[in-house]
Write an enzyme that holds these catalytic residues in place. Structure first.
Site, PDB file in Angstrom:
ATOM      1  N   CYS A  18      28.572  54.285  46.754  1.00 45.02           N
ATOM      2  CA  CYS A  18      29.134  53.663  47.953  1.00 45.02           C
ATOM      3  C   CYS A  18      28.737  52.203  48.091  1.00 45.02           C
ATOM      4  O   CYS A  18      29.293  51.480  48.929  1.00 45.02           O
ATOM      5  CB  CYS A  18      28.706  54.438  49.190  1.00 45.02           C
TER       6      CYS A  18
ATOM      7  N   LYS B  19      31.521  49.538  47.809  1.00 44.52           N
ATOM      8  CA  LYS B  19      32.548  49.377  48.832  1.00 44.52           C
ATOM      9  C   LYS B  19      32.841  47.906  49.088  1.00 44.52           C
ATOM     10  O   LYS B  19      31.961  47.057  48.978  1.00 44.52           O
ATOM     11  CB  LYS B  19      32.077  50.015  50.152  1.00 44.52           C
TER      12      LYS B  19
ATOM     13  N   ASP C  59      36.865  56.068  61.916  1.00 43.68           N
ATOM     14  CA  ASP C  59      36.124  57.325  61.809  1.00 43.68           C
ATOM     15  C   ASP C  59      36.137  57.793  60.368  1.00 43.68           C
ATOM     16  O   ASP C  59      36.675  57.131  59.470  1.00 43.68           O
ATOM     17  CB  ASP C  59      36.731  58.376  62.744  1.00 43.68           C
ATOM     18  N   ASP C  60      35.548  58.956  60.113  1.00 41.51           N
ATOM     19  CA  ASP C  60      35.351  59.426  58.747  1.00 41.51           C
ATOM     20  C   ASP C  60      36.611  59.979  58.102  1.00 41.51           C
ATOM     21  O   ASP C  60      36.714  60.023  56.878  1.00 41.51           O
ATOM     22  CB  ASP C  60      34.254  60.502  58.737  1.00 41.51           C
TER      23      ASP C  60
ATOM     24  N   GLY D 277      44.905  66.947  40.891  1.00 40.45           N
ATOM     25  CA  GLY D 277      44.459  65.567  41.023  1.00 40.45           C
ATOM     26  C   GLY D 277      45.313  64.603  40.231  1.00 40.45           C
ATOM     27  O   GLY D 277      46.428  64.921  39.792  1.00 40.45           O
TER      28      GLY D 277
ATOM     29  N   ASP E 250      28.984  60.266  59.223  1.00 40.08           N
ATOM     30  CA  ASP E 250      28.045  60.243  58.099  1.00 40.08           C
ATOM     31  C   ASP E 250      27.701  58.805  57.732  1.00 40.08           C
ATOM     32  O   ASP E 250      28.462  57.872  57.976  1.00 40.08           O
ATOM     33  CB  ASP E 250      28.538  61.044  56.891  1.00 40.08           C
TER      34      ASP E 250
END
Length: 343
Positions: free
Chosen positions: A15, A18, A48-49, A137, A225
C-alpha cells in the site's frame, strides 16, 4: 530464501505505492455531471473503504477492489497479503465477503510464470480462510508484478459501518499495531534482522474478519481499515466525515516494539513523507519524530474503531475473546482548528 526476490522487481511496496492523497484528489476531480443513483448508499464522496448498494430487501451489496506491487519477496506470501488486504475492505464496512476475482499483472519476460502461480495460490489461501471462492479474474503482461482482488460482499443495511458516522466522545481503537511499512522498507534495504523477518508478513496476512463480528455489536459508531494513507490519513477522513477532531496519545498507539532500530537506520517508506505532505497541515505534533509512526503506510493494516464509551467494556471484552488486546489510544472531540492533535 526465495530464488526470485519480488520486491526487487517493483519501485514501490504494498500500500506504500499508493498515489499520494493530494494527487488522488486532483485525479478524482471531474467536470462531468455525475450519474446518481439513490440506491448507492456509500460511494466515492466519503472516501470510505468500499461502495455499498441497496438491494431493497434490507440488505446491500458491498463492492471493492485493491491491488499493489510486492511487499515481500516470497510469491505465495505476497499473494496472501494482497488478497487479505482487498478482502479487508468488506470487513471494514461490517460486511461478509461473498466472492472474489483476481487482478494480476506479471513481467513474463523477467520472472517465471511459476512464481505467478504461487502468487495466485497465496490469494486462494486467503480467500479460503475468508470462506469465499476466487472465482476468476484478469491478467496482463506488465513491467512490474501486480496482484490484488475485486471483492463482493453483503451486509444488512442496519449493520453497515461507515467511516463518517463517529460521534463526539467516541474512543479510538486499533486492532493491529503500526509499523509494517518501516519493517518492509528495512527488508527492501537489506537491513531487516532474520529474527524480525516473520513479524510484518504474519500481521499483514491476518484477515480482519473481526470487522464482520463487530458490526453485530452495539457501540461501534464508525469503522475503517488503516492502509497506505496511514493512521493519520484514515483518522483524518473519519474526523472530516464526522465533523469532529481527534486527540490521540502517542504512547498509547499500538505499534511494533522493534521499530526504533530501523528508524535509526532511516528505514522510512516514501509513503510516510507523502502522507505527511497531504495531511500534516491538519495535524499538531508534540514531537516531530512521531510522524514516522503515525504516517507510516500500512499494508493490510488493522481496523480503526470509534467506540461509544458506554460500550467500552463490552467491546474490549469481545476483542479480547478474539485475541486482540486493544485499549483506547485517543478520543474524538468537537471540531477545532486542528483535525488531529498527537500528544
Amino acid at each position: 530464501m526465495p530464488e526470485y526476490k519480488l520486491t526487487q522487481y517493483s519501485h514501490g511496496a504494498g500500500c506504500g505505492c499508493k498515489i499520494a492523497p493530494s494527487v488522488l484528489s486532483s485525479i478524482l476531480k471531474s467536470n462531468l455531471t455525475p450519474y446518481t443513483d439513490s440506491k448507492l448508499l456509500v460511494g466515492n464522496d466519503s472516501r470510505d473503504d468500499a461502495a455499498v448498494y441497496d438491494l431493497e430487501d434490507g440488505t446491500a451489496i458491498i463492492s471493492t477492489t485493491d491491488f499493489f506491487m510486492p511487499i515481500v519477496d516470497d510469491a505465495f506470501t505476497f499473494g496472501k497479503i494482497a488478497a487479505a488486504n482487498a478482502i479487508s475492505d468488506i470487513y471494514a464496512m461490517g460486511g461478509k465477503p461473498l466472492l472474489a476475482i483476481a487482478i494480476l499483472g506479471w513481467p513474463v519476460d523477467k520472472i517465471p510464470v511459476e512464481e505467478a502461480s504461487k502468487v495466485m495460490d497465496g490469494g486462494r489461501q486467503a480467500c479460503k480462510e475468508a470462506g469465499i471462492v476466487l472465482a476468476g479474474g484478469h491478467s496482463i503482461d506488465s513491467p512490474e508484478p501486480i496482484f490484488g482482488l475485486a471483492v463482493t460482499g453483503k451486509v444488512d443495511i442496519n449493520k453497515i459501518k461507515r467511516n463518517d458516522t463517529a460521534k463526539e466522545g467516541c474512543l479510538l481503537y486499533l486492532t493491529k499495531p503500526l509499523g509494517v511499512g518501516i519493517l518492509s522498507t528495512a527488508q527492501k534495504q537489506g537491513k531487516l534482522k532474520q529474527e524480525h523477518e516473520f513479524i510484518a508478513p504474519k500481521l499483514m496476512s491476518q484477515l480482519n474478519i473481526v470487522g464482520e463480528k463487530l458490526a453485530q455489536l452495539n457501540g461501534v459508531e464508525a469503522m475503517t481499515d488503516v492502509t497506505g494513507f496511514s493512521l493519520i490519513g484514515h483518522l483524518s477522513e473519519m474526523c472530516e466525515g464526522s465533523k469532529l477532531s481527534a486527540e490521540i496519545e502517542y504512547n498509547k498507539i499500538p505499534k511494533l516494539d522493534v521499530l526504533k532500530e530501523y528508524i535509526d537506520q532511516n528505514c522510512i517508506p516514501g509513503g510516510t513523507h507523502r502522507n505527511w505532505n497531504s495531511y500534516g497541515k491538519q495535524v499538531e505534533l508534540m514531537d516531530e519524530r512521531h510522524k514516522l509512526i503515525v504516517c507510516d503506510p500500512q499494508t493490510s493494516g488493522g481496523l480503526l474503531l470509534a467506540v461509544d464509551p458506554a460500550e467500552q467494556d463490552n467491546i474490549e471484552g469481545f476483542l479480547k475473546e478474539q485475541n486482540i488486546d486493544a485499549k483506547p489510544f485517543g478520543k474524538l472531540i468537537s471540531s477545532n482548528d486542528k483535525l488531529i492533535s498527537v500528544v
